[in-house]
Scaffold this motif. Structure first.
Motif, PDB file in Angstrom:
ATOM      1  N   SER A  27       0.827  -1.209   0.000  1.00  0.00           N
ATOM      2  CA  SER A  27       0.000   0.000   0.000  1.00  0.00           C
ATOM      3  C   SER A  27       0.860   1.258   0.000  1.00  0.00           C
ATOM      4  N   THR A  28       1.953   1.228   0.770  1.00  0.00           N
ATOM      5  CA  THR A  28       2.865   2.383   0.785  1.00  0.00           C
ATOM      6  C   THR A  28       3.469   2.607  -0.588  1.00  0.00           C
ATOM      7  N   LYS A  29       3.929   1.530  -1.206  1.00  0.00           N
ATOM      8  CA  LYS A  29       4.528   1.612  -2.544  1.00  0.00           C
ATOM      9  C   LYS A  29       3.535   2.156  -3.557  1.00  0.00           C
ATOM     10  N   ALA A  30       2.261   1.738  -3.455  1.00  0.00           N
ATOM     11  CA  ALA A  30       1.236   2.167  -4.413  1.00  0.00           C
ATOM     12  C   ALA A  30       0.956   3.665  -4.313  1.00  0.00           C
ATOM     13  N   VAL A  31       0.998   4.217  -3.099  1.00  0.00           N
ATOM     14  CA  VAL A  31       0.672   5.635  -2.897  1.00  0.00           C
ATOM     15  C   VAL A  31       1.866   6.535  -3.176  1.00  0.00           C
ATOM     16  N   LEU A  32       3.076   6.003  -3.073  1.00  0.00           N
ATOM     17  CA  LEU A  32       4.270   6.822  -3.289  1.00  0.00           C
ATOM     18  C   LEU A  32       4.412   7.315  -4.730  1.00  0.00           C
TER      19      LEU A  32
END
Length: 308
Positions: A27-32
């Protein structure tokens, strides 16, 4: 509820916590792609703090905090929330989520090393053997992506992720040494508030409010997941598991975290499977198992059963 059902429920709580933490890298990777790390973390901590505050209000918790424990909470909040999440979010700018999942499982090795220095735990042959195995696994994971075009960036990302495991180990040792007589949910709430306050000036400086307008519904869903399920429910369920199971029993579930990350990375981010990275991750887990004494105990049980 009998003991068997209680242990089954606790195991389910621990599994769900680990699953949420494992998916958090994805999820962090997707929003970055849309947000810088400062904006992402400010929103995550803010959502998490609001959720935990609401939950504590529902439970009619009285927000009374002894000033003597404020410095403890600030230190834990800086290390366990602000620094830890900032390192991981920055690392995920240049490395795959699946690689981050494998590397985070190396954290118990640092915890054991720090425990030997500060808590006077002794070194054993199997611990040293496990550390050497785990280091070999880390080397495999960090060299798996050297064929990528961003070699320098990849190396920096791996270094930051490994640094985050060391930071988490320091946080874990401090958490054992500092005695804060508050419910786990309350401690988590206060640390989320500290994380939010520390990242808020960076959010304002980088004009994160403008980037928020670029988020899609799917990306907002990732943020809500990070705030509510990762920063809130996962810690709550982990505490519920510890109410029934021993800490050593619950720690076994940590080995499932990189598996959850790998599956989510493939399904959500369409990351490709790098066999060397997977092999390195498995070697890390085996090494950590020896460091914690769990694989050695398992081997002893097998030998005793055969002798019987």
């Amino acid at each position: 509820m009998n003991l068997f059902k209680a242990k089954m429920a606790a195991s389910l709580y621990a599994t769900m916590s680990i699953s949420f933490w494992g998916i958090s890298f994805v999820s962090t990777k997707a929003v970055l792609d849309k947000l810088d790390p400062y904006t992402l973390l400010t929103l995550r901590f803010g959502i998490g703090a609001l959720f935990l505050c609401f939950f504590l209000l529902v439970k009619r918790y009285r927000f009374r905090l002894n000033p003597a424990y404020v410095p403890h909470l600030i230190v834990l909040g800086i290390l366990g929330v602000f620094v830890h999440q900032m390192l991981q979010a920055t690392a995920l700018l240049t490395i795959d989520a699946s690689a981050a999942g494998w590397l985070i499982s190396f954290s118990p090795v640092f915890t054991v090393l720090l425990s030997m220095v500060f808590l006077h735990e002794r070194m054993t042959f199997w611990r040293g053997f496990g550390m050497m195995i785990a280091v070999c696994g880390v080397l495999l994971v960090t060299t798996a992506g050297r064929g990528e075009t961003l070699q320098l960036g990849m190396n920096i990302g791996y270094a930051l992720m490994i640094l985050s495991t060391l930071n988490w180990a320091v946080y874990s040792v401090l958490l054992k040494r500092l005695s804060i007589p508050l419910p786990a949910l309350a401690v988590t709430f206060y640390m989320s508030v500290i994380g939010f306050l520390l990242t808020l000036p960076l959010f304002i400086k980088h004009k994160g409010i403008k980037d928020m307008a670029l988020l899609t519904e799917a990306e907002w869903a990732h943020l809500v997941f990070l705030g509510v399920f990762v920063s809130g429910i996962a810690y709550w369920y982990w505490g519920k598991a510890l109410e029934v199971l021993e800490a050593s029993q619950v720690s076994v579930f940590l080995y499932m975290e990189p598996i959850a990350t790998l599956i989510a990375a493939i399904l959500v981010l369409q990351e490709r499977i790098v066999l060397i990275s997977v092999l390195g991750g498995i070697i890390i887990i085996v090494g950590v198992g020896f460091v914690n004494g769990q694989l050695f105990s398992f081997a002893q049980d097998l030998v005793l059963r055969r002798r019987k």
